[in-house]
Design a protein around this motif. Sequence first.
Motif, mmCIF file in Angstrom:
data_model
loop_
_atom_site.group_PDB
_atom_site.id
_atom_site.type_symbol
_atom_site.label_atom_id
_atom_site.label_comp_id
_atom_site.label_asym_id
_atom_site.label_seq_id
_atom_site.Cartn_x
_atom_site.Cartn_y
_atom_site.Cartn_z
ATOM 1 N N TYR A 129 -10.113 -15.916 47.420
ATOM 2 C CA TYR A 129 -8.724 -15.762 47.867
ATOM 3 C C TYR A 129 -7.939 -14.720 47.078
ATOM 4 O O TYR A 129 -6.716 -14.608 47.231
ATOM 5 C CB TYR A 129 -7.982 -17.109 47.842
ATOM 6 N N ARG A 130 -8.621 -13.913 46.267
ATOM 7 C CA ARG A 130 -7.927 -12.846 45.526
ATOM 8 C C ARG A 130 -7.128 -11.933 46.445
ATOM 9 O O ARG A 130 -5.962 -11.633 46.204
ATOM 10 C CB ARG A 130 -8.940 -12.007 44.746
ATOM 11 N N LYS A 131 -7.787 -11.444 47.502
ATOM 12 C CA LYS A 131 -7.130 -10.485 48.390
ATOM 13 C C LYS A 131 -6.017 -11.133 49.199
ATOM 14 O O LYS A 131 -5.109 -10.442 49.673
ATOM 15 C CB LYS A 131 -8.156 -9.842 49.322
ATOM 16 N N ARG A 132 -6.071 -12.435 49.359
ATOM 17 C CA ARG A 132 -5.019 -13.128 50.113
ATOM 18 C C ARG A 132 -3.722 -13.238 49.316
ATOM 19 O O ARG A 132 -2.632 -13.196 49.883
ATOM 20 C CB ARG A 132 -5.499 -14.516 50.536
ATOM 21 N N VAL A 133 -3.847 -13.388 48.002
ATOM 22 C CA VAL A 133 -2.635 -13.533 47.171
ATOM 23 C C VAL A 133 -2.146 -12.213 46.615
ATOM 24 O O VAL A 133 -0.992 -12.099 46.168
ATOM 25 C CB VAL A 133 -2.881 -14.544 46.017
ATOM 26 N N GLN A 134 -2.982 -11.177 46.651
ATOM 27 C CA GLN A 134 -2.618 -9.885 46.070
ATOM 28 C C GLN A 134 -1.322 -9.302 46.649
ATOM 29 O O GLN A 134 -0.488 -8.791 45.886
ATOM 30 C CB GLN A 134 -3.762 -8.873 46.255
ATOM 31 N N PRO A 135 -1.087 -9.347 47.975
ATOM 32 C CA PRO A 135 0.143 -8.742 48.505
ATOM 33 C C PRO A 135 1.416 -9.362 47.949
ATOM 34 O O PRO A 135 2.477 -8.731 48.006
ATOM 35 C CB PRO A 135 0.021 -9.003 50.016
ATOM 36 N N PHE A 136 1.327 -10.558 47.408
ATOM 37 C CA PHE A 136 2.509 -11.235 46.873
ATOM 38 C C PHE A 136 2.608 -11.068 45.347
ATOM 39 O O PHE A 136 3.709 -10.882 44.820
ATOM 40 C CB PHE A 136 2.455 -12.725 47.237
ATOM 41 N N ILE A 137 1.471 -11.120 44.662
ATOM 42 C CA ILE A 137 1.478 -10.993 43.215
ATOM 43 C C ILE A 137 1.569 -9.540 42.768
ATOM 44 O O ILE A 137 2.291 -9.207 41.822
ATOM 45 C CB ILE A 137 0.214 -11.651 42.607
ATOM 46 N N ALA A 138 0.828 -8.677 43.434
ATOM 47 C CA ALA A 138 0.811 -7.255 43.064
ATOM 48 C C ALA A 138 0.977 -6.381 44.298
ATOM 49 O O ALA A 138 0.033 -5.721 44.733
ATOM 50 C CB ALA A 138 -0.478 -6.920 42.334
ATOM 51 N N PRO A 139 2.171 -6.373 44.904
ATOM 52 C CA PRO A 139 2.393 -5.625 46.160
ATOM 53 C C PRO A 139 2.311 -4.117 45.932
ATOM 54 O O PRO A 139 2.515 -3.630 44.827
ATOM 55 C CB PRO A 139 3.800 -6.047 46.564
#
Length: 221
Positions: free
Chosen positions: A211-221
């Motif tokens: 799920y790294r790529k799923r949370v990336q847009p929110f944590i590191a946009p």
Amino acid sequence: MPSTPRARVWITAGLLSLALCGCSSLTGGTNGGTGGSAGGDNGGSSTTSSAADGPEVPATSLDLERVCTDGLGYSGMPAYDRTKKTVHPAMLMNNPGDTWSQFEPPAGDFPKDWILGYSDKPADAELVVCVERTKASPTGKKCDMESDDGKPFTVSTYNTSYRLKVVEARTGEELYKHTGEAKSDECPMYIFSSEGEDKDKYYNEVRPKDYRKRVQPFIAP
């Protein structure tokens, strides 16, 4: 709670014991496995600041359970602004059954500063990433294992369904939700179990890399 988490497994309360795979299963398959059991936290009973003390903040990671379950944030936590192209630190919370606890992924699973660790202050998080097991189904596979004292035993493996959420820590607003499954047809190389836990069952759990790529847009946009 143990003070030091073990790599790539969740840690629960009680005394831990290590079981190694006999490198074969009763129904076929060899090494591997994608799951584990649950655990890890900042320890102790949780308290938050009162209104008289100022804006409310979580005292320990355990206080963030309400953010995951009820969407209730903490007014004293940092504001989240996704338009700012910077890292927005998150606290990762896991629930493999009926208890929420903090999880600090091993080094390398996430880029530095994405996920706050056990030694960090929960009140510094802008986001809470909630990972919850919602269902477990037996795979029908049984695996030969050996305990750390050399005694053989057998584990039954389970596939799991999970729910992933990204929640704004300050407001409790749900920013993202995803449901998925964690499956494997292999036996684990090793498992950790705690005192009082059913060590005859092994659950395939979702891994950070899933799920790294799923949370990336929110944590590191």
